[in-house]
Design a protein around this motif. Structure first.
Motif, mmCIF file in Angstrom:
data_model
loop_
_atom_site.group_PDB
_atom_site.id
_atom_site.type_symbol
_atom_site.label_atom_id
_atom_site.label_comp_id
_atom_site.label_asym_id
_atom_site.label_seq_id
_atom_site.Cartn_x
_atom_site.Cartn_y
_atom_site.Cartn_z
ATOM 1 N N THR A 35 0.825 -1.221 0.000
ATOM 2 C CA THR A 35 0.000 0.000 0.000
ATOM 3 C C THR A 35 0.856 1.267 0.000
ATOM 4 O O THR A 35 0.391 2.321 -0.396
ATOM 5 C CB THR A 35 -0.959 0.024 1.204
ATOM 6 N N SER A 36 2.088 1.173 0.490
ATOM 7 C CA SER A 36 3.017 2.288 0.392
ATOM 8 C C SER A 36 4.431 1.734 0.611
ATOM 9 O O SER A 36 4.604 0.528 0.737
ATOM 10 C CB SER A 36 2.700 3.377 1.400
ATOM 11 N N SER A 113 1.250 10.006 8.963
ATOM 12 C CA SER A 113 0.721 9.782 7.619
ATOM 13 C C SER A 113 1.006 10.988 6.736
ATOM 14 O O SER A 113 0.972 12.129 7.197
ATOM 15 C CB SER A 113 -0.798 9.592 7.713
ATOM 16 N N ILE A 114 1.237 10.728 5.457
ATOM 17 C CA ILE A 114 1.424 11.827 4.513
ATOM 18 C C ILE A 114 0.195 12.737 4.510
ATOM 19 O O ILE A 114 0.308 13.933 4.238
ATOM 20 C CB ILE A 114 1.731 11.279 3.095
ATOM 21 N N SER A 115 -0.979 12.177 4.862
ATOM 22 C CA SER A 115 -2.199 12.986 4.776
ATOM 23 C C SER A 115 -2.186 14.141 5.779
ATOM 24 O O SER A 115 -2.804 15.169 5.537
ATOM 25 C CB SER A 115 -3.452 12.125 4.933
ATOM 26 N N SER A 132 -9.585 13.397 -1.118
ATOM 27 C CA SER A 132 -8.352 13.076 -1.821
ATOM 28 C C SER A 132 -8.642 12.025 -2.904
ATOM 29 O O SER A 132 -9.754 11.498 -2.983
ATOM 30 C CB SER A 132 -7.296 12.574 -0.835
ATOM 31 N N THR A 134 -6.473 9.198 -5.974
ATOM 32 C CA THR A 134 -5.225 8.606 -6.467
ATOM 33 C C THR A 134 -5.143 8.769 -7.980
ATOM 34 O O THR A 134 -6.121 8.517 -8.681
ATOM 35 C CB THR A 134 -5.162 7.102 -6.109
ATOM 36 N N TYR A 163 -2.685 11.227 -4.245
ATOM 37 C CA TYR A 163 -1.717 10.146 -4.107
ATOM 38 C C TYR A 163 -1.354 9.685 -5.511
ATOM 39 O O TYR A 163 -2.203 9.686 -6.403
ATOM 40 C CB TYR A 163 -2.327 8.966 -3.344
ATOM 41 N N ASP A 165 0.031 6.645 -8.009
ATOM 42 C CA ASP A 165 0.069 5.181 -8.128
ATOM 43 C C ASP A 165 1.471 4.637 -7.809
ATOM 44 O O ASP A 165 2.482 5.257 -8.139
ATOM 45 C CB ASP A 165 -0.311 4.815 -9.585
ATOM 46 N N ILE A 222 4.183 13.100 -4.289
ATOM 47 C CA ILE A 222 2.767 13.310 -4.006
ATOM 48 C C ILE A 222 2.441 14.749 -4.416
ATOM 49 O O ILE A 222 3.350 15.563 -4.552
ATOM 50 C CB ILE A 222 2.465 13.010 -2.511
ATOM 51 N N SER B 116 -5.639 11.462 10.557
ATOM 52 C CA SER B 116 -5.606 10.177 9.838
ATOM 53 C C SER B 116 -6.090 9.038 10.738
ATOM 54 O O SER B 116 -6.660 8.060 10.247
ATOM 55 C CB SER B 116 -4.212 9.867 9.290
ATOM 56 N N TYR B 127 -10.106 8.926 1.746
ATOM 57 C CA TYR B 127 -10.284 9.783 0.571
ATOM 58 C C TYR B 127 -11.657 10.448 0.537
ATOM 59 O O TYR B 127 -11.897 11.321 -0.295
ATOM 60 C CB TYR B 127 -10.005 9.001 -0.724
#
Lengths: 253, 253
Positions: A35-36, A113-115, A132, A134, A163, A165, A222, B116, B127
């Motif tokens: 997932t990351s 988290s990046i968020s 958000s 992807t 995000y 891919d 990102i 998050s 999202y």
């Protein structure tokens, strides 16, 4: 028991003390980089930190074959190390749901988290981020979803975190711009971010067309598509932290 | 150098290994509990973990008197410990901007943020979250902002994360519901969360009127107002993780 442990953004030292403690005492420790990814470290360095072997899970272990992992968690304490904060990826919440429905207790140890990290990196205000999306590699026609989400967020004056891919390989900002433009996104102001959580993140604000040619270096990348207006403090931060061009001032309301 | 170190959600063990390392080697370590709080620990326990004294910053040190802190960071490595992830609070980005503008380098070591963590706790998809807002104690007429943000998010089918005021004391979900209702928010489905990041978080989904009387226990409390529709996996997760009533199914699209 199935424990999801967030590993944060960049390297093996982004795990929390609590996460490390739990990983050390679990019966089985797994990690997934589906997932990351953690670009600043390696499986070997994480194993060294934990002082034990770690089993690497593939996509199929998390999805169609998830039953095997859950079966194991019925009798053992299984810890799954996850880049970022667990459950930001929907794969994890599906796995957690299946576990709980089969009577396996679950626990989450949160990580950065990046968020939320985008706020620190850009100076953009957290409360102004909308939905958000992807940006996926197109197989044929590019998906309309990211552009639709940007438009929906513009309609309520919100920023959009995009995000990029990861499969088959981490998408670059230059590629994402091409895909968004071919999916119909007009040129607009955006922020590109590379290597969040590292000592040398690159954060650059400009128009999409200019970002396409900016040298961001290695991934992960990102993007944030800016809302139609900016708070003056957001503008000042983008000037100071993201070398934004002075023309950005026209977005300040 | 001014280093912002995120401490995560609940107690002193939510700091990352990297954050702990930096805090130990800084010349000066400060902490602020103005923008949020760590309910599962105390100043003494954080000092014990770091093996050193920590200076507690007040609101004024971060805002009108921020010059003094920045002056100190010109010649010393000053670390500021911050609950959650730094910069989710706009106070931090203003301080970081002032520092950079005065020639002081800044650095962020990210931590887990409630923004998050709500995804993990509720199973709601990251999202699908729109803009967030804070429910403030009303002095006279309650602010229209949170209700306006909920309506804006509904217009694009997004969830709304609502932070609850911390001053003069952490607001409870029951109080927030009263304030939102008096500001004109119609009854709707929401999720209340107490003690995120602890071993015993309470997560409950129901209508606002029913959440008002639910026993959430001690703080901190936070809320999510659900979008007008739910993904079926979100519904399933809310049933499993948040004891949502079966009537919630009518939101599944």
């Amino acid at each position: 028991m199935l424990t999801f442990i967030g590993m944060g953004l960049w390297d093996e030292k982004d795990i929390s003390l609590k996460g490390l403690e739990e990983a050390k005492k679990a019966d089985v420790v797994c990690v997934e980089f589906y997932t990351s990814r953690l670009m600043g470290t390696s499986l070997e360095r994480i194993e060294e930190l934990l002082g034990r072997k770690i089993r690497v899970l593939e996509r199929s272990d998390l999805e169609e074959n998830s039953g095997a992992l859950i079966e194991e968690a019925k009798t053992k304490n299984v810890a799954i190390l996850v880049p970022g904060d667990p459950m930001v990826a929907t794969t994890h919440s599906a796995l957690r749901l299946e576990a709980e429905q089969k009577g396996v207790k679950t626990r989450i140890i949160h990580g950065a988290s990046i968020s939320s990290a985008v706020c620190g990196l850009t100076g953009l205000h957290n409360y102004r981020f909308g939905k958000s999306a992807t940006v996926s590699y197109p197989y044929g026609k590019p998906s309309a979803t990211p552009v639709n989400v940007v438009h929906a967020n513009w309609s309520v004056d919100a920023h959009t975190l995009l995000y990029l891919d990861l499969h088959p390989e981490p998408m670059l900002i230059s590629q994402a711009v091409e895909i968004l433009r071919s999916a119909g996104l007009e040129d607009c102001f955006a922020v590109g971010i590379a290597r969040a959580g590292s000592d040398e993140p690159v954060v650059k604000c400009d128009t999409l067309e200019k970002l396409k040619n900016h040298e961001f270096g290695e991934g992960l990348h990102i993007m944030v598509i800016l809302a139609e207006t900016l708070h003056f403090m957001e503008y000042e931060c983008l000037r100071a932290f993201a070398s934004a061009p002075p023309e950005l001032e026209r977005l300040v309301k």
